[in-house]
Design an enzyme around this catalytic site. Structure first.
Site, PDB file in Angstrom:
ATOM      1  NE  ARG A   3     -13.127 -55.983   8.523  1.00 56.62           N
ATOM      2  CZ  ARG A   3     -12.288 -56.929   8.052  1.00 56.62           C
ATOM      3  NH1 ARG A   3     -12.431 -57.402   6.832  1.00 56.62           N
ATOM      4  NH2 ARG A   3     -11.315 -57.387   8.804  1.00 56.62           N
ATOM      5  CE1 TYR A  34     -26.213 -34.274   2.798  1.00 57.18           C
ATOM      6  CE2 TYR A  34     -24.692 -36.080   2.391  1.00 57.18           C
ATOM      7  CZ  TYR A  34     -25.272 -35.178   3.254  1.00 57.18           C
ATOM      8  OH  TYR A  34     -24.914 -35.178   4.579  1.00 57.18           O
ATOM      9  CG  ASP A  48     -28.014 -40.633  -3.896  1.00 58.09           C
ATOM     10  OD1 ASP A  48     -29.071 -41.100  -3.424  1.00 58.09           O
ATOM     11  OD2 ASP A  48     -27.220 -39.934  -3.223  1.00 58.09           O
ATOM     12  CE  LYS A  50     -30.831 -38.525   5.017  1.00 57.74           C
ATOM     13  NZ  LYS A  50     -29.578 -39.104   4.706  1.00 57.74           N
TER      14      LYS A  50
HETATM   15  O1  P1T Z   1     -26.248 -39.492   5.733  1.00 57.91           O
HETATM   16  P1  P1T Z   1     -25.887 -40.720   4.973  1.00 57.91           P
HETATM   17  O2  P1T Z   1     -26.713 -41.908   5.313  1.00 57.91           O
HETATM   18  O3  P1T Z   1     -24.424 -40.997   4.983  1.00 57.91           O
HETATM   19  O4  P1T Z   1     -26.297 -40.454   3.425  1.00 57.91           O
HETATM   20  C1  P1T Z   1     -25.687 -39.471   2.649  1.00 57.91           C
HETATM   21  C2  P1T Z   1     -26.629 -38.992   1.571  1.00 57.91           C
HETATM   22  C3  P1T Z   1     -26.471 -39.459   0.272  1.00 57.91           C
HETATM   23  N1  P1T Z   1     -27.298 -39.081  -0.711  1.00 57.91           N
HETATM   24  C4  P1T Z   1     -28.330 -38.254  -0.489  1.00 57.91           C
HETATM   25  C5  P1T Z   1     -29.221 -37.862  -1.626  1.00 57.91           C
HETATM   26  C6  P1T Z   1     -28.553 -37.747   0.804  1.00 57.91           C
HETATM   27  O5  P1T Z   1     -29.591 -36.925   0.983  1.00 57.91           O
HETATM   28  C7  P1T Z   1     -27.676 -38.105   1.859  1.00 57.91           C
HETATM   29  C8  P1T Z   1     -27.825 -37.559   3.229  1.00 57.91           C
HETATM   30  N2  P1T Z   1     -28.594 -36.386   3.293  1.00 57.91           N
HETATM   31  C9  P1T Z   1     -28.855 -35.677   4.422  1.00 57.91           C
HETATM   32  C10 P1T Z   1     -28.373 -35.969   5.633  1.00 57.91           C
HETATM   33  C11 P1T Z   1     -29.726 -34.502   4.224  1.00 57.91           C
HETATM   34  O6  P1T Z   1     -30.292 -33.956   5.202  1.00 57.91           O
HETATM   35  O7  P1T Z   1     -29.908 -34.094   3.067  1.00 57.91           O
END
Ligand code: P1T
Length: 392
Positions: free
Chosen positions: A59, A111, A183, A208
């Site tokens: 961890r 998001y 972000d 992503k």
């Molecule tokens: O899904 P995750 O890895 O926890 O990330 C969250 C997140 C944070 N910031 C942005 C700009 C994002 O687009 C996302 C996740 N977005 C999607 C799952 C989506 O389809 O837009």
């Protein structure tokens, strides 16, 4: 405390494409393996209490994860990288820097999961969030008071592709001594480098573009400042939302092609945006590469290109028609997420942004007829043909 820092200054002078392949990455000291081994272990043998080789418990540290964290730091021009079990876990760690009574000024178009974390979890712990359109920087300044501790910017925004001037926000944040986090998920370090523009923290949903193959859920934070890094490492270890070694390996592999994938995402994104803008059924295409985009000039100055994400509405703003188009698409798979090599379509109002109240999301343009596309790296002729048949 053990820090995942970039000791080797030679990486700092590499160009971006070289960094994606070599930055922060060393051959494994045990056998010289070129790719870091997957250290699939939770713990490490000690000869006497405290007698270990730098690793005690996974961890806290894992060699595969640490290799990835160095790569993150390298490609973002940071000094310290941290990997988390998801993008949300990475954002969660940032907000845990705050305490009850603190206030956050956030982008209003963001998001849906970030909005949900802020309002449904952290407001319950006494942190106050203001959501504001940040195209005009004055909107931020009027909300600043002595409790303001964080400015949260998503740029380009999800799903409206608004662009926020990172440098201008950083000037404001420095003036009032407020922490400033970006972000940068839609942009990736291929397109923009927020730390170089004055941000304190860069956050990514690695799920992503950085992972790039729709096979891993992961988040990342990258910072330059040592004290800030130490606070975040403490939270990472104390809260424990880390990612595993297998996923770390997959993302290290993904990063090596980030630059070539992004180049093609941008080329295909442009072609799809231009095709849609010229189609008689389309009302509006949201893509920062158009000269008519309200912050096109800022996008041009802070980004290398305009990315592979875009959103659009059809004439008449008809919900049923939008759903029909999405259902008709064959190559664009209807799915949550974005940034993988394959093209995806999405319906923000019912999917990624459903957790934002209708009234709130419509203020920023997320209407029921809005369709979002993550343009992949397939042959562009096939993508355009798919859109043509779906629209007809
Ligand atoms: O899904 P995750 O890895 O926890 O990330 C969250 C997140 C944070 N910031 C942005 C700009 C994002 O687009 C996302 C996740 N977005 C999607 C799952 C989506 O389809 O837009």
């Amino acid at each position: 405390m053990f820090h995942v820092t970039l000791k080797d200054k030679k990486y700092k002078h590499m160009k971006f494409n070289t960094k994606t392949i070599h930055g922060g990455q060393e051959h494994d000291p045990a056998y010289g393996s070129v790719m870091p081994p997957i250290y699939q272990t939770s713990t490490y043998a000690q000869s006497t209490p405290g007698g270990h080789k730098g690793y005690e418990y996974s961890r806290t540290h894992n060699p595969t994860r640490n290799a990835l964290e160095k790569a993150f730091a390298s490609i973002e021009n940071g000094n310290y990288g941290l990997a988390f079990g998801s993008g949300m876990a990475a954002i969660d760690a940032i907000i845990k820097l705050l305490k009850p009574g603190d206030e956050v000024i956030s982008t209003n178009d963001l998001y849906g999961g970030s909005y949900r974390l802020f309002t449904k979890i952290f407001e319950g712990f006494g942190i106050k969030f203001h959501f504001v359109g940040m195209r005009n920087i004055e909107n931020i300044e009027t909300l600043i008071n002595s409790n303001t501790k964080l400015i949260w910017v998503e740029t380009p925004t999800n799903p409206m592709l608004n662009i926020i001037d990172i440098k201008a926000v950083s000037v404001l944040a420095k003036k009032y001594n407020i922490l400033f986090a970006v972000d940068s998920t839609f942009a990736t370090p291929y397109l923009q480098l927020p730390l170089d523009l004055g941000a304190d923290i860069v956050m990514h949903s690695v799920t992503k573009y950085i992972g790039g193959h729709s096979d891993v859920v992961m988040g990342a934070l990258i910072v330059k400042d040592k004290e800030l890094a130490e606070k975040l490492y403490f939270i990472q270890n104390a809260s424990g939302a880390v990612c595993g070694p297998q996923d770390s390996f997959l993302v290290l592999r993904g990063i090596k092609t980030l630059h070539v994938r992004m180049q093609r995402h941008c080329e295909n994104g442009r072609a799809v945006a231009e095709f849609l803008a010229s189609h008689p059924k389309i009302e509006k295409v949201y893509w920062p590469g158009f000269e008519t985009h309200p912050n096109h000039n800022i996008a041009k100055s802070q980004m290398k290109d305009f990315g592979g994400m875009l959103s659009f509405t059809t004439k008449g703003n008809n919900y049923a028609e939008a759903i029909k188009i999405i259902e008709n698409l064959q190559l664009f798979t209807l799915a949550e997420s974005l940034g993988g090599v394959e093209s995806l379509s999405g319906h923000p109002a019912s999917m990624t942004h459903a957790s934002i109240p209708k009234e709130e999301r419509e203020k920023s343009g997320v209407v029921d007829s809005l369709i979002r596309l993550s343009v992949g790296i397939e042959d562009i002729e096939d993508l355009i043909n798919d859109l043509k048949q779906a629209l007809n």
